[in-house]
Design an enzyme around this catalytic site. Structure first.
Site: not given
Ligand code: HEM
Length: 148
Positions: A87, A97, A139
């Site tokens: 993130h 969020y 973060e």
């Molecule tokens: C409780 C809330 C959230 C959880 C549990 C979560 C979970 C995750 C997970 C598991 C990944 C992949 C991590 C990896 O590369 O191993 C990820 C990546 C990401 N998350 Fe979150 N996330 C949350 C909230 C958010 C929010 C609010 C945003 C933006 C609006 C966001 C945007 C992203 C982006 C842009 C990536 C990278 C995707 C990529 O690598 O292509 N996430 N998140």
């Protein structure tokens, strides 16, 4: 640290997590349809997908899987570290969020229909914010270290 979830909320989330995961792909797909209506949010993912070459579907899948372990934070710790690091790389901020909550919860209702009662959706909303608070705090620490 976030306020712990009530035993009732945890029980509801855990009881319904398997059903949600069973429909995981549909819920995830629907969530992204809703989320990407906002061009600013979509841009965060476009950039990330560009960097990683991967679809961001893991996010919704992770939320569904995570919720099963809301009472076992030790189990989640390594995943929380990895997600927070990703993130920070992709510049996710606290203000992003609510958009995910506002996309995920209606997506659950869209797919599960009447089975997703208000009680269940409220429990999932609480679980989402519980996890979100943990990520937001971690973060913030990482952004601070980066700035120092
Ligand atoms: C409780 C809330 C959230 C959880 C549990 C979560 C979970 C995750 C997970 C598991 C990944 C992949 C991590 C990896 O590369 O191993 C990820 C990546 C990401 N998350 Fe979150 N996330 C949350 C909230 C958010 C929010 C609010 C945003 C933006 C609006 C966001 C945007 C992203 C982006 C842009 C990536 C990278 C995707 C990529 O690598 O292509 N996430 N998140």
């Amino acid at each position: 640290m976030s306020k712990p979830l009530s035993p009732e909320t945890m029980a509801l989330v855990k009881a319904t997590a398997p059903a949600l995961q069973q429909h995981g792909v549909e819920i995830t797909t629907r969530m992204y349809q809703r989320l990407f209506v906002d061009p600013e949010i979509k841009a965060l993912f476009d950039m990330a997908a560009h960097e990683s070459g991967a679809q961001p579907k893991r996010l919704a899948a992770a939320i569904l899987a995570f919720a099963q372990n809301v009472d076992k934070l030790d189990v989640l710790k390594p995943a929380i570290e990895r997600i927070a690091a990703r993130h920070v790389e992709t510049h996710i901020k606290p203000e992003h969020y609510p958009a995910v909550a506002n996309a995920l919860l209606p997506a659950i209702r869209d797919i599960l229909g009447e089975a997703a009662t208000d009680e269940i959706l409220n429990a999932w909303g609480e679980a989402y914010w519980f996890l979100a608070d943990i990520l937001i705090n971690r973060e913030a620490q990482l952004y601070q270290t980066e700035a120092a």
